[in-house]
Design a protein around this motif. Structure first.
Motif, PDB file in Angstrom:
ATOM      1  N   SER A  34       0.843  -1.194   0.000  1.00 41.58           N
ATOM      2  CA  SER A  34       0.000   0.000   0.000  1.00 41.58           C
ATOM      3  C   SER A  34       0.880   1.246   0.000  1.00 41.58           C
ATOM      4  CB  SER A  34      -0.928  -0.007   1.212  1.00 41.58           C
ATOM      5  OG  SER A  34      -0.175   0.136   2.386  1.00 41.58           O
ATOM      6  N   CYS A  35       0.284   2.370  -0.372  1.00 43.75           N
ATOM      7  CA  CYS A  35       1.064   3.610  -0.451  1.00 43.75           C
ATOM      8  C   CYS A  35       1.408   4.154   0.930  1.00 43.75           C
ATOM      9  CB  CYS A  35       0.301   4.664  -1.252  1.00 43.75           C
ATOM     10  SG  CYS A  35      -1.264   5.157  -0.533  1.00 43.75           S
ATOM     11  N   ASP A  36       0.643   3.783   1.950  1.00 41.58           N
ATOM     12  CA  ASP A  36       0.924   4.286   3.293  1.00 41.58           C
ATOM     13  C   ASP A  36       1.582   3.237   4.186  1.00 41.58           C
ATOM     14  OD1 ASP A  36      -1.402   2.848   3.202  1.00 41.58           O
ATOM     15  OD2 ASP A  36      -2.549   4.180   4.497  1.00 41.58           O
ATOM     16  N   ALA A  37       2.200   2.234   3.580  1.00 44.67           N
ATOM     17  CA  ALA A  37       2.972   1.256   4.354  1.00 44.67           C
ATOM     18  C   ALA A  37       4.276   1.903   4.812  1.00 44.67           C
ATOM     19  CB  ALA A  37       3.267   0.026   3.507  1.00 44.67           C
ATOM     20  N   SER A  38       4.811   1.425   5.918  1.00 46.37           N
ATOM     21  CA  SER A  38       6.034   2.027   6.462  1.00 46.37           C
ATOM     22  C   SER A  38       7.231   1.723   5.556  1.00 46.37           C
ATOM     23  CB  SER A  38       6.301   1.499   7.866  1.00 46.37           C
ATOM     24  OG  SER A  38       6.660   0.132   7.817  1.00 46.37           O
ATOM     25  N   GLU A  39       8.205   2.600   5.614  1.00 49.91           N
ATOM     26  CA  GLU A  39       9.419   2.424   4.807  1.00 49.91           C
ATOM     27  C   GLU A  39      10.177   1.160   5.225  1.00 49.91           C
ATOM     28  OE1 GLU A  39      10.334   4.085   2.130  1.00 49.91           O
ATOM     29  OE2 GLU A  39       8.462   5.199   2.319  1.00 49.91           O
ATOM     30  N   ARG A  40      10.146   0.849   6.512  1.00 51.32           N
ATOM     31  CA  ARG A  40      10.812  -0.351   7.006  1.00 51.32           C
ATOM     32  C   ARG A  40      10.187  -1.609   6.404  1.00 51.32           C
ATOM     33  NH1 ARG A  40       9.223  -3.437  11.069  1.00 51.32           N
ATOM     34  NH2 ARG A  40      10.695  -4.897  11.952  1.00 51.32           N
TER      35      ARG A  40
END
Length: 141
Positions: free
Chosen positions: A77-83
């Motif tokens: 998803s676009c709002d998943a964390s960078e980690r």
């Protein structure tokens, strides 16, 4: 001190609401509407893949599917964390030589709603046909 109702009386029933379906006249569709419809097709296909049993979601399940070699496509998803993005990308590069990695414009709520679950940040499509069609629908804009 509360008053008790007599034994034979019941509380009045609430009336049920009546909803009418109103059909809008057919007009030409604006461009932004066509884009939403195309994205809805991709989300609808994700729901179909879920009902067919060709979809797994969640960090651990996706990672296991990539390591086993059963995942054909990983969607984030676009709002998943960078980690999370970095970890899934590293896993697909390390284990999945045939697994594609794609970060979408869909939010966690949209992905979760399309698959019939709550918020979902990462999905893995386990069928090659579903994966190709979903990729085609997402890239076509």
């Amino acid at each position: 001190f509360a008053m008790q109702k007599p034994a034979g009386e019941r509380a009045p029933k609430a009336q049920k609401a009546v909803y009418l379906r109103v059909q809008s006249p057919k007009t030409s569709m604006p461009n932004w509407r066509r884009r939403c419809k195309m994205e809805n097709k991709a989300l609808g296909l994700l729901g179909l893949a879920r009902r067919a049993g060709k979809l797994c979601f969640g960090h651990d399940a996706v990672k296991a599917a990539v390591q086993n070699g059963t995942a054909c496509l990983c969607l984030l998803s676009c709002d998943a964390s960078e980690r999370l993005c970095a970890e899934i990308k590293r896993t697909t590069e390390q284990y999945g030589n045939r697994t594609k990695f794609l970060k979408t414009d869909f939010t966690m709520d949209e992905l979760g709603h399309s698959t019939g679950s709550k918020k979902t940040a990462v999905l893995a499509v386990l069928d090659r046909g579903f994966a190709e069609k979903i990729t085609e629908l997402i890239w076509r804009e």
